[in-house]
Design a protein around this motif. Structure first.
Motif, PDB file in Angstrom:
ATOM      1  N   ASN A   1       0.807  -1.211   0.000  1.00 30.88           N
ATOM      2  CA  ASN A   1       0.000   0.000   0.000  1.00 30.88           C
ATOM      3  C   ASN A   1       0.843   1.265   0.000  1.00 30.88           C
ATOM      4  O   ASN A   1       0.540   2.233  -0.698  1.00 30.88           O
ATOM      5  CB  ASN A   1      -0.899  -0.002   1.228  1.00 30.88           C
ATOM      6  CG  ASN A   1      -2.321   0.222   0.800  1.00 30.88           C
ATOM      7  OD1 ASN A   1      -2.580   0.586  -0.359  1.00 30.88           O
ATOM      8  ND2 ASN A   1      -3.231   0.015   1.726  1.00 30.88           N
TER       9      ASN A   1
ATOM     10  N   LYS B   1       2.363   1.751  -3.394  1.00 30.71           N
ATOM     11  CA  LYS B   1       1.339   2.262  -4.317  1.00 30.71           C
ATOM     12  C   LYS B   1       1.132   3.765  -4.100  1.00 30.71           C
ATOM     13  O   LYS B   1       1.064   4.533  -5.061  1.00 30.71           O
ATOM     14  CB  LYS B   1       0.042   1.493  -4.077  1.00 30.71           C
ATOM     15  CG  LYS B   1      -1.119   1.936  -4.909  1.00 30.71           C
ATOM     16  CD  LYS B   1      -2.256   0.959  -4.734  1.00 30.71           C
ATOM     17  CE  LYS B   1      -3.587   1.607  -4.918  1.00 30.71           C
ATOM     18  NZ  LYS B   1      -4.696   0.692  -4.675  1.00 30.71           N
ATOM     19  N   ASN B   2       1.070   4.150  -2.835  1.00 25.98           N
ATOM     20  CA  ASN B   2       0.895   5.585  -2.535  1.00 25.98           C
ATOM     21  C   ASN B   2       2.030   6.422  -3.106  1.00 25.98           C
ATOM     22  O   ASN B   2       1.808   7.502  -3.655  1.00 25.98           O
ATOM     23  CB  ASN B   2       0.854   5.814  -1.019  1.00 25.98           C
ATOM     24  CG  ASN B   2      -0.543   5.597  -0.516  1.00 25.98           C
ATOM     25  OD1 ASN B   2      -1.495   5.660  -1.300  1.00 25.98           O
ATOM     26  ND2 ASN B   2      -0.672   5.316   0.775  1.00 25.98           N
TER      27      ASN B   2
ATOM     28  N   PHE C   1       1.672   6.685  -6.848  1.00 21.62           N
ATOM     29  CA  PHE C   1       0.632   7.658  -7.196  1.00 21.62           C
ATOM     30  C   PHE C   1       1.130   9.094  -7.020  1.00 21.62           C
ATOM     31  O   PHE C   1       0.834   9.964  -7.825  1.00 21.62           O
ATOM     32  CB  PHE C   1      -0.633   7.434  -6.353  1.00 21.62           C
ATOM     33  CG  PHE C   1      -1.457   6.255  -6.804  1.00 21.62           C
ATOM     34  CD1 PHE C   1      -1.025   5.429  -7.832  1.00 21.62           C
ATOM     35  CD2 PHE C   1      -2.682   5.962  -6.214  1.00 21.62           C
ATOM     36  CE1 PHE C   1      -1.771   4.342  -8.264  1.00 21.62           C
ATOM     37  CE2 PHE C   1      -3.448   4.876  -6.638  1.00 21.62           C
ATOM     38  CZ  PHE C   1      -2.994   4.070  -7.655  1.00 21.62           C
TER      39      PHE C   1
ATOM     40  N   ASN D   1      -9.082   9.634 -13.950  1.00 24.84           N
ATOM     41  CA  ASN D   1      -7.967   9.169 -13.139  1.00 24.84           C
ATOM     42  C   ASN D   1      -7.819   7.646 -13.205  1.00 24.84           C
ATOM     43  O   ASN D   1      -8.442   6.909 -12.443  1.00 24.84           O
ATOM     44  CB  ASN D   1      -8.156   9.614 -11.689  1.00 24.84           C
ATOM     45  CG  ASN D   1      -6.887   9.391 -10.896  1.00 24.84           C
ATOM     46  OD1 ASN D   1      -6.012   8.633 -11.325  1.00 24.84           O
ATOM     47  ND2 ASN D   1      -6.775  10.028  -9.750  1.00 24.84           N
ATOM     48  N   ASP D   2      -6.996   7.179 -14.142  1.00 28.66           N
ATOM     49  CA  ASP D   2      -6.779   5.742 -14.318  1.00 28.66           C
ATOM     50  C   ASP D   2      -5.494   5.268 -13.641  1.00 28.66           C
ATOM     51  O   ASP D   2      -4.923   4.252 -14.049  1.00 28.66           O
ATOM     52  CB  ASP D   2      -6.725   5.400 -15.823  1.00 28.66           C
ATOM     53  CG  ASP D   2      -8.087   5.558 -16.495  1.00 28.66           C
ATOM     54  OD1 ASP D   2      -9.109   5.514 -15.778  1.00 28.66           O
ATOM     55  OD2 ASP D   2      -8.126   5.708 -17.730  1.00 28.66           O
ATOM     56  N   MET D   3      -5.048   5.958 -12.609  1.00 30.13           N
ATOM     57  CA  MET D   3      -3.792   5.555 -11.948  1.00 30.13           C
ATOM     58  C   MET D   3      -3.865   4.112 -11.434  1.00 30.13           C
ATOM     59  O   MET D   3      -2.881   3.392 -11.465  1.00 30.13           O
ATOM     60  CB  MET D   3      -3.477   6.497 -10.779  1.00 30.13           C
ATOM     61  CG  MET D   3      -3.002   7.862 -11.224  1.00 30.13           C
ATOM     62  SD  MET D   3      -2.176   8.777  -9.911  1.00 30.13           S
ATOM     63  CE  MET D   3      -3.396   8.854  -8.646  1.00 30.13           C
ATOM     64  N   GLU D   4      -5.073   3.717 -10.954  1.00 27.49           N
ATOM     65  CA  GLU D   4      -5.229   2.347 -10.435  1.00 27.49           C
ATOM     66  C   GLU D   4      -4.882   1.303 -11.502  1.00 27.49           C
ATOM     67  O   GLU D   4      -4.294   0.276 -11.192  1.00 27.49           O
ATOM     68  CB  GLU D   4      -6.679   2.107  -9.971  1.00 27.49           C
ATOM     69  CG  GLU D   4      -7.046   2.793  -8.672  1.00 27.49           C
ATOM     70  CD  GLU D   4      -6.468   2.115  -7.415  1.00 27.49           C
ATOM     71  OE1 GLU D   4      -5.965   0.978  -7.523  1.00 27.49           O
ATOM     72  OE2 GLU D   4      -6.513   2.760  -6.344  1.00 27.49           O
ATOM     73  N   HIS D   5      -5.261   1.587 -12.748  1.00 24.21           N
ATOM     74  CA  HIS D   5      -4.965   0.643 -13.833  1.00 24.21           C
ATOM     75  C   HIS D   5      -3.454   0.484 -14.011  1.00 24.21           C
ATOM     76  O   HIS D   5      -2.958  -0.608 -14.258  1.00 24.21           O
ATOM     77  CB  HIS D   5      -5.541   1.123 -15.169  1.00 24.21           C
ATOM     78  CG  HIS D   5      -7.031   1.152 -15.202  1.00 24.21           C
ATOM     79  ND1 HIS D   5      -7.813   0.248 -14.539  1.00 24.21           N
ATOM     80  CD2 HIS D   5      -7.892   1.975 -15.844  1.00 24.21           C
ATOM     81  CE1 HIS D   5      -9.086   0.520 -14.758  1.00 24.21           C
ATOM     82  NE2 HIS D   5      -9.162   1.570 -15.543  1.00 24.21           N
TER      83      HIS D   5
ATOM     84  N   TRP E   1      -1.188   0.944 -11.759  1.00 25.07           N
ATOM     85  CA  TRP E   1      -0.671   0.179 -10.613  1.00 25.07           C
ATOM     86  C   TRP E   1      -0.957  -1.320 -10.801  1.00 25.07           C
ATOM     87  O   TRP E   1      -0.057  -2.149 -10.647  1.00 25.07           O
ATOM     88  CB  TRP E   1      -1.290   0.689  -9.308  1.00 25.07           C
ATOM     89  CG  TRP E   1      -0.951  -0.186  -8.146  1.00 25.07           C
ATOM     90  CD1 TRP E   1      -1.786  -1.061  -7.512  1.00 25.07           C
ATOM     91  CD2 TRP E   1       0.326  -0.305  -7.496  1.00 25.07           C
ATOM     92  NE1 TRP E   1      -1.117  -1.717  -6.511  1.00 25.07           N
ATOM     93  CE2 TRP E   1       0.183  -1.272  -6.477  1.00 25.07           C
ATOM     94  CE3 TRP E   1       1.574   0.300  -7.683  1.00 25.07           C
ATOM     95  CZ2 TRP E   1       1.242  -1.637  -5.648  1.00 25.07           C
ATOM     96  CZ3 TRP E   1       2.625  -0.067  -6.856  1.00 25.07           C
ATOM     97  CH2 TRP E   1       2.451  -1.018  -5.851  1.00 25.07           C
ATOM     98  N   SER E   2      -2.197  -1.678 -11.151  1.00 22.82           N
ATOM     99  CA  SER E   2      -2.533  -3.105 -11.322  1.00 22.82           C
ATOM    100  C   SER E   2      -1.625  -3.729 -12.356  1.00 22.82           C
ATOM    101  O   SER E   2      -1.064  -4.812 -12.138  1.00 22.82           O
ATOM    102  CB  SER E   2      -3.950  -3.315 -11.834  1.00 22.82           C
ATOM    103  OG  SER E   2      -4.840  -2.567 -11.129  1.00 22.82           O
TER     104      SER E   2
ATOM    105  N   SER F   1       2.085  -3.808 -10.897  1.00 21.89           N
ATOM    106  CA  SER F   1       2.286  -4.608  -9.689  1.00 21.89           C
ATOM    107  C   SER F   1       1.963  -6.081  -9.944  1.00 21.89           C
ATOM    108  O   SER F   1       2.635  -6.969  -9.421  1.00 21.89           O
ATOM    109  CB  SER F   1       1.504  -4.053  -8.498  1.00 21.89           C
ATOM    110  OG  SER F   1       0.147  -4.156  -8.749  1.00 21.89           O
TER     111      SER F   1
END
Ligand code: F6P
Ligand code: MG
Length: 441
Positions: A175, A178-179, A182, A224-228, A230-231, A234
């Motif tokens: 986590n 990831k932070n 971001f 905001n597609d930052m999660e994509h 990261w996935s 990672s």
């Protein structure tokens, strides 16, 4: 494609495209002419009388160019032989074929905006290469360097942040990592505010420490597609074999502060093992005032390395080492300074397309890249990004862009209209940004 209005086309007179050609282009040309004037002595010292003659010639060619643009003359073919002259002239003929005008010639105020703007920068380059021995002179170098020096404090803050992060990176949990990812992505996004073409070549540097502003800026991220991202990275890190490669490509935009934010992100990607190699793409000729060339790239790393601050200079030394050992690779390609949209890349520059296909993720920095990704068309705000790419899918990709042109896709229904109602200039001030991803997860 987006067309520039004619003089009589009153409602469009205030469009951003129109104002660019009318106001910003002459302003940028005037600044380039002034720069040449101010370097007269230096040219004399270097090349003697020949240097002075060349400086005069370049100035007269640029004045002629300014006059052509201001008086809406026809767009004329390039004359000086260079790697891309033929492709440019073919493109010009193609533009001519598209016109049903009576005189059949594309003109400055009546041609697609993207094309005219690119053409202007290409003509500046032509004026310089037609003026040996000063044919390697970069009329924008001084502004780019000034942007770097004026952003010193923020650059220091970022480099120190990176070095501190490096000390603890091994101990961060998922986590926390990831932070941090971001955070650095957002820094790289807001770094894109600092381009010098929007300000007509006037200084546009970063004076405050952007790390402290990230929370306040979050509401301005429209997609905001930052999660994509990261996935994607990672998951790959978890599942990959030890020796396998994870390659992230970054299509660079502006030198100076923005480039520092990109290099910091690139450094983090390696140190966090989210990637194993980073490939950068820059411009082969001076472009849109502040875009990065190989000279800017090397110059900036050198500057950071020679900083008085130990931690800052360690960043520069690491970056130089990444380049030396091939973990960072810089690529040049003439395609990036052609007027073509990216969906033409597989046809016009198949070698570059093939290179990009080797990436696991491609990050496209900045506004101009966004315009070329989406063909600079007047898409509805809700058109999916995938559709606007018109078949350009070399690898999973993400645009990291602050909005500086009247184009945006992939918004929620009503989102664009709401912004227009409350803030008429929301598309062009650089206040808003996107992380817009396309690709399988
Ligand atoms: O908005 C003005 C402009 O010159 C656009 O034409 C161009 O897209 C942008 O600036 C350059 O911005 P960036 O450096 O983010 O590509
Ligand atoms: Mg730029």
């Amino acid at each position: 494609a987006q067309r520039l209005p004619s003089f009589d086309d009153i409602p469009e007179k205030l469009s951003f495209a129109y104002l660019t050609i009318k106001d910003r282009i002459p302003q940028i040309l005037t600044k380039a002419i002034d720069t040449l004037h101010r370097h007269k002595n230096e040219m004399f010292e270097k090349h003697g009388e020949k240097g002075i003659e060349a400086e005069k010639k370049a100035i007269s060619l640029l004045s002629k160019l300014r006059n052509e643009s201001q008086t809406d003359k026809p767009i004329v073919p390039l004359v000086e032989k260079f790697a891309d002259t033929d492709i440019w002239n073919q493109y010009l003929e193609h533009q001519q074929d598209l016109l049903n005008d009576s005189d059949g010639k594309p003109r400055w105020f009546y041609s697609p905006w993207l094309f005219v703007e690119c053409y202007m920068y290409r003509r500046i380059h032509e004026a310089v290469i037609q003026s040996p021995p000063i044919d390697d002179f970069d009329v924008f170098k001084e502004s780019k360097e000034q942007n770097f020096f004026e952003s010193q404090e923020s650059i220091m803050a970022l480099c120190i942040h990176l070095r501190e992060l490096m000390q603890i990176i091994e101990h961060l949990d998922e986590n926390q990592l990831k932070n941090e990812f971001f955070k650095l992505l957002q820094i790289s996004l807001w770094g894109n505010k600092c381009d010098l073409s929007l300000s007509g070549g006037e200084s546009s540097s970063q004076k405050t420490n952007v790390i402290n502003s990230l929370e306040d800026l979050k509401p301005f991220i429209l997609v905001n597609d930052m999660e994509h991202l990261w996935s994607l990275l990672s998951n790959r890190k978890k599942t990959r074999e030890k020796a396998s490669i994870v390659r992230v490509d970054i299509v660079l935009d502006n030198s100076g502060f923005e480039l520092v934010t990109d290099l910091i992100l690139a450094d983090f990607l390696l140190s966090s093992k989210l990637a194993t190699e980073i490939h950068f793409y820059g411009k082969m000729i001076p472009w849109f005032v502040s875009d990065t060339t190989i000279h800017d790239f090397n110059w900036l790393i050198e500057q950071v390395k020679y900083s008085d601050h130990k931690w800052v200079s360690e960043c520069g030394a690491n970056w130089e080492n990444y380049v030396k050992t091939g973990r960072w690779v810089y690529h040049d390609h003439i395609f990036w300074t052609l007027p073509h949209e990216f969906c033409a890349m597989s046809q016009v520059a198949p070698d570059l397309y093939a290179e990009l296909q080797k990436a696991h993720l491609i990050l496209f920095k900045g506004d101009l890249n966004y315009r070329k990704l989406t063909g600079d068309r007047k898409w509805e705000f809700t058109v999916p990004f995938h559709q606007a790419l018109s078949g350009f899918h070399p690898a999973p990709l993400c645009s990291i862009r602050t909005l500086k042109a009247e184009i945006q896709v992939g918004l929620q229904p009503g989102q664009g209209e709401q912004l227009t109602a409350s803030e008429p200039n929301w598309l062009t001030t650089g206040k808003y940004g996107v992380f817009q991803f396309d690709g399988p997860l």
